[in-house]
Write an enzyme that holds these catalytic residues in place. Sequence first.
Site, PDB file in Angstrom:
ATOM      1  CG  ASP A   1      -7.602  -5.626   5.125  1.00  0.00           C
ATOM      2  OD1 ASP A   1      -7.058  -5.815   6.219  1.00  0.00           O
ATOM      3  OD2 ASP A   1      -7.735  -4.500   4.614  1.00  0.00           O
TER       4      ASP A   1
ATOM      5  CD  GLU B   1      -9.791  -1.346   7.960  1.00  0.00           C
ATOM      6  OE1 GLU B   1      -8.871  -1.886   8.619  1.00  0.00           O
ATOM      7  OE2 GLU B   1      -9.644  -0.959   6.790  1.00  0.00           O
TER       8      GLU B   1
ATOM      9  CD  GLU C   1      -2.945  -1.224   2.273  1.00  0.00           C
ATOM     10  OE1 GLU C   1      -2.668  -0.696   3.355  1.00  0.00           O
ATOM     11  OE2 GLU C   1      -4.035  -1.761   2.023  1.00  0.00           O
TER      12      GLU C   1
HETATM   13  O1  GCW Z   1      -6.910  -3.077   6.805  1.00  0.00           O
HETATM   14  C1  GCW Z   1      -6.129  -2.280   5.969  1.00  0.00           C
HETATM   15  C2  GCW Z   1      -6.420  -0.891   6.398  1.00  0.00           C
HETATM   16  C3  GCW Z   1      -5.261   0.067   6.353  1.00  0.00           C
HETATM   17  C4  GCW Z   1      -4.071  -0.613   7.015  1.00  0.00           C
HETATM   18  C5  GCW Z   1      -3.738  -1.862   6.230  1.00  0.00           C
HETATM   19  C6  GCW Z   1      -2.604  -2.661   6.861  1.00  0.00           C
HETATM   20  C7  GCW Z   1      -2.345   0.308   8.381  1.00  0.00           C
HETATM   21  O2  GCW Z   1      -7.487  -0.422   5.630  1.00  0.00           O
HETATM   22  O3  GCW Z   1      -5.653   1.219   7.039  1.00  0.00           O
HETATM   23  O4  GCW Z   1      -2.954   0.238   7.126  1.00  0.00           O
HETATM   24  O5  GCW Z   1      -4.835  -2.729   6.206  1.00  0.00           O
HETATM   25  O6  GCW Z   1      -2.908  -3.583   7.599  1.00  0.00           O
HETATM   26  O7  GCW Z   1      -1.457  -2.372   6.603  1.00  0.00           O
END
Ligand code: GCW
Length: 663
Positions: A350, A378, A277
């Site tokens: 995720d 989240e 990311e």
């Molecule tokens: O779950 C996702 C999130 C990001 C997060 C990423 C990760 C810290 O949307 O906000 O960044 O994973 O785990 O690296």
Amino acid sequence: RAEDGHALWLRYAPLDEATAIAVNARLGPPELFGNSSPMTQAAQSELSRGFDAMLGQSGRGVILARAGQLPGGDSGLAEPLAGLPSGGYRIAQRHDGRVAVVANDDIGLLYGSFALLRHVASGANLDAIDVTSAPALPLRMLDHWDNPDGFVERGYAGRSIFNWWLLPDHLDPRLIDYARANASIGINAVVVNNVNASALMLTPRYIEKLARLADAWRPLGIRVWLSARFSAPRDLGGLSTADPLDPQVRRWWKDKADEIYRAIPDFGGFLVKANSEGQPGPQDYGRTHADGANMLAQALGGRGTVIWRAFVYASGSETDRVKLAYEEFKPLDGKFASNVILQVKNGPLDFQPREPFHPLFGAMPHTRLMLEAQITKEYLGFATHLAFLAPLWAEALGADTGHGEAGRALTVAQTLAQGGMAGVANTGSDRNWTGGHFDQANWYAFGRLAWNPDLSADEIAREWAAQTFSRDPAFTVPVAETMVGSRQAVVDYMTPLGLAHQMGTGHHYGPAPWVSDLSRPEWNPTYYNRADKSGIGFDRTVTGSDALAQYAPSVAVHWADAATMDEDYLLWFHHLQWDYQTQSGRTLWRELVARYDRGVAAVDAMAAQWADLASYVDARRHRDVADFLAIQKREAHWWRDASIAYFGAVCGCDLPPGTRTPA
Ligand code: GCW
């Protein structure tokens, strides 16, 4: 004050008279055999705090003894401690009937003291107590996604609890309460900053601040760690590269590690999110994840550990994002230094309401592994929706990876024996720490499961509810039952039957199964639901992405056949026609609607039940929870209505007779 939730599960509410008398009979003047240390002092002060509050009088206490220092007549008490890992303890009666906490080390005395308090605070007396316990996993860690400016990524409980501006001169006493709460459930490591890391945290000013925290937390058995930004040698060091094989880069990190250890001799190590990311990493220089991790591991040497995250999906996501971490890391098994741990999210996508366990568990026998769970919710309604996560984590921890020897089971939990568990913290500056009162239960459950992955969700829920609200079984039994069912309710009203990632993009709150226009295809909900006129679901079998092949054959076989598999994972692995007949006899479309309806009904029932339990909870916390449940109720209906309106339109299917039409 109990009513604002600040005391967490360490409320120590007064015991009823009969229990207080029985407990009192097993206590005496507090006593410590051997020298005191900051840690035994922390244990003793917690014991007095707890017993004074629960018994309504001061001065009664417990005997603390290191195994070798028990007086002759009691030396047998230490026998079960032989060979237990650090932190293990025994709570039992001495020859005179008084209760003693015995351990091999001071951290064991601390954990034993908290365990004893938990036992009493949950409503049990001490008459037949004999408990021996030790942590199953060495690292039990909280990962804060807190930025130095006070913003918490995916934080729903206010701002960061760390006030870097005032540190090191002022340490907020809340940070001691935080450490007590962690120690009470066995958490022994804290990463204080976001994995999307600011290099600022590695500067001398911040190291000094961190040292103040480390000093404050040391007596409570908590070591500090940092998320390290991989490009720091460039960002801070003035180098033109952060290539892990460059000698100057290696020197820079070695010097940085030395500097940190001068300030914090027991610094835990670095957590790294690299090439994920947009974060910098070794691949920026054509190097592998192992090159990057091993370089940092060498800088730390025998002093600390590098935790390297496996959450990567940089390229090739067009086919199937969930396959990418395995493809990247599986070939690196055996290539990591001995002080590197690979941190793998519980599932391959995720932190969804439900995912199958990550296929890397069990597939990397020569690599130390850590499971990353997300305590902050989240994708499960933030801090507002009540979703108790112990069932989610227990499901992952208990899954058989299929990689055991000679046909024996090898559970996910067993693959963590040289690593541990990390939970993305849900704490913030809110008075109750976590936004919703029931979110405290997730922090609690995370610690309890990291200590003992075999604990049942129900057991954890009951002990939490008893300590936090009321010991009355007329309260704890129904509340625990509701808590245990609450995660399935969220699955049902958000992403039933194995659907995933249907949340509003970016913020991840609320339904958006129709969104398809984001530039990265694997961020679109339609990428995951693959709904069209003919059917719905992601084909991950051999006719599709074949992600299934990343699992051991004995596991994959259970998910290969839609007709016989556990339908909780149905659309995760299969794309099926709308009129496909599910195990209930309903068509897929009708089963989907039935699951959404079930989720909505479960939330309606939760709200009604909570209203009935008003007499057990102080008015303030009762109302807070009731308000949140009213929001959840409205939003569960929103999820159901929006989802079936969209999927119904895509398939051209009518609502089953008797179903309420979306508003
Ligand atoms: O779950 C996702 C999130 C990001 C997060 C990423 C990760 C810290 O949307 O906000 O960044 O994973 O785990 O690296």
